[in-house]
Design an enzyme around this catalytic site. Sequence first.
Site, PDB file in Angstrom:
ATOM      1  N   THR A  85      13.000   3.114 -11.677  1.00  0.00           N
ATOM      2  CA  THR A  85      13.048   3.018 -10.070  1.00  0.00           C
ATOM      3  C   THR A  85      13.014   4.655 -10.032  1.00  0.00           C
ATOM      4  OG1 THR A  85      14.405   2.803  -8.317  1.00  0.00           O
ATOM      5  CG2 THR A  85      15.695   2.970 -10.349  1.00  0.00           C
ATOM      6  N   ASP A  86      12.622   5.056  -8.791  1.00  0.00           N
ATOM      7  CA  ASP A  86      12.623   6.312  -8.461  1.00  0.00           C
ATOM      8  C   ASP A  86      14.250   6.810  -7.834  1.00  0.00           C
ATOM      9  OD1 ASP A  86      12.927   5.005  -5.979  1.00  0.00           O
ATOM     10  OD2 ASP A  86      11.337   5.670  -4.480  1.00  0.00           O
ATOM     11  N   GLU A  87      14.952   5.803  -7.585  1.00  0.00           N
ATOM     12  CA  GLU A  87      16.583   6.056  -7.279  1.00  0.00           C
ATOM     13  C   GLU A  87      17.253   7.060  -8.379  1.00  0.00           C
ATOM     14  OE1 GLU A  87      18.798   2.945  -5.055  1.00  0.00           O
ATOM     15  OE2 GLU A  87      16.917   1.731  -5.019  1.00  0.00           O
ATOM     16  N   TYR A 125      23.883   1.312  -9.194  1.00  0.00           N
ATOM     17  CA  TYR A 125      22.662   0.707  -9.468  1.00  0.00           C
ATOM     18  C   TYR A 125      22.084   1.762 -10.013  1.00  0.00           C
ATOM     19  CZ  TYR A 125      17.870  -0.275  -8.926  1.00  0.00           C
ATOM     20  OH  TYR A 125      16.421  -0.423  -9.182  1.00  0.00           O
ATOM     21  N   LYS A 131      20.526   2.512 -14.159  1.00  0.00           N
ATOM     22  CA  LYS A 131      19.138   2.521 -14.470  1.00  0.00           C
ATOM     23  C   LYS A 131      18.849   3.965 -15.129  1.00  0.00           C
ATOM     24  CE  LYS A 131      16.116   0.149 -13.801  1.00  0.00           C
ATOM     25  NZ  LYS A 131      15.456  -0.865 -14.763  1.00  0.00           N
ATOM     26  N   LEU A 150      15.507  -5.593   2.355  1.00  0.00           N
ATOM     27  CA  LEU A 150      15.114  -5.247   3.538  1.00  0.00           C
ATOM     28  C   LEU A 150      14.044  -6.037   4.352  1.00  0.00           C
ATOM     29  CD1 LEU A 150      15.662  -3.458   6.057  1.00  0.00           C
ATOM     30  CD2 LEU A 150      14.063  -1.758   5.224  1.00  0.00           C
TER      31      LEU A 150
END
Length: 361
Positions: A138-140, A164, A168, A204
């Site tokens: 993920t980009d997070e 989270y 990752k 969302l």
Amino acid sequence: MILITGGAGFIGGNFVHHWFERAAAQGLPAEPVVVFDKLTYAGNPATIATYLRSGQATLVHSDIADRDAVRQALATHRPRLIVHFAAESHVDRSIHGPGEFVHTNMVGTFSLLEEARAYWGGLDGEAKSAFRFLHVSTDEVYGSLSDTDAAFSETTPYAPNSPYSASKAGSDHLVRAYHHTYGFPTLTTNCSNNYGPYHFPEKLIPLMILNALDGKPLPVYGDGLNIRDWLFVRDHCEAICQVIEKGTCGETYNVGGINEIRNIDVVTTICRKLDVLRPRADGTKYESLITYVTDRPGHDRRYAIDPTKIQREIGWQPAETFESGIDKTVRWYLENTEWIDTVRSGAYRDWIAKNYSGRAV
């Protein structure tokens, strides 16, 4: 034969569909898949039921942290490729219960890497040189951007801000280390926010669609100005296929939709689509349901992916704009109420109550 962890989840399930549809479109034989999935709240066999019934896909119901189960699946099915989607993925859930995220995303990935490395080590000749392990991230992991910061690239330092994203990030580091230490043939992709069919209703976009149809409030965190780069899930699946075919082992490829949009604009776009496709009986607009609620802790302000590397080295481009992708997504939810009913379980309702009932309007 390929093995897909988390293949009954949102992105993994879409990847199963894309894998078979892509082969058919190219006139190629359908290479069978083994789906290895724990079937937690977001894992739904109904997502891939067509391929389970046809025998093109086989489901192994187990945890990637169960090394005996992983070892047995590898020995039985002998895959040439592992695509690793399996992960706990919702930031709010990680705030409420970080332990599951550490268990699945870090311990599980470690267990999978250990067993996959042992399996790969036992292969000979061409089978060994052709084997690949693709890790989906993920980009997070890169943290948060200001409105003026450059988008995340593959060289952006990691700065995760939630349990989270930290879990990752840890899994990404493990995958990198296994390539550099053992020569294990890994590929890593870091994607932006996915949306599309088969998305669990806590996220969302599906939450807004389904709440709007039910006449429920549309809860928007904080001021609604947080920005995300939205990637249609099938574009992501095609990027993964192309990285498998053309990517260089040990490399990371960022996959972005080139669609930076504020959360409130995502919600209002959905409302306008529904006003046209499913007008409310009383004639009022769906935007009247928007309700601003207390922001979640540590809410990152902006994510944005720079996809230059995958465009230049692989030749991938997203096929969907946000306008075309969100139209397909809204229509899918309107047309697939049977699938929606299978996921609107007690666990789903309990989660929505837990996450939103205590937030002040």
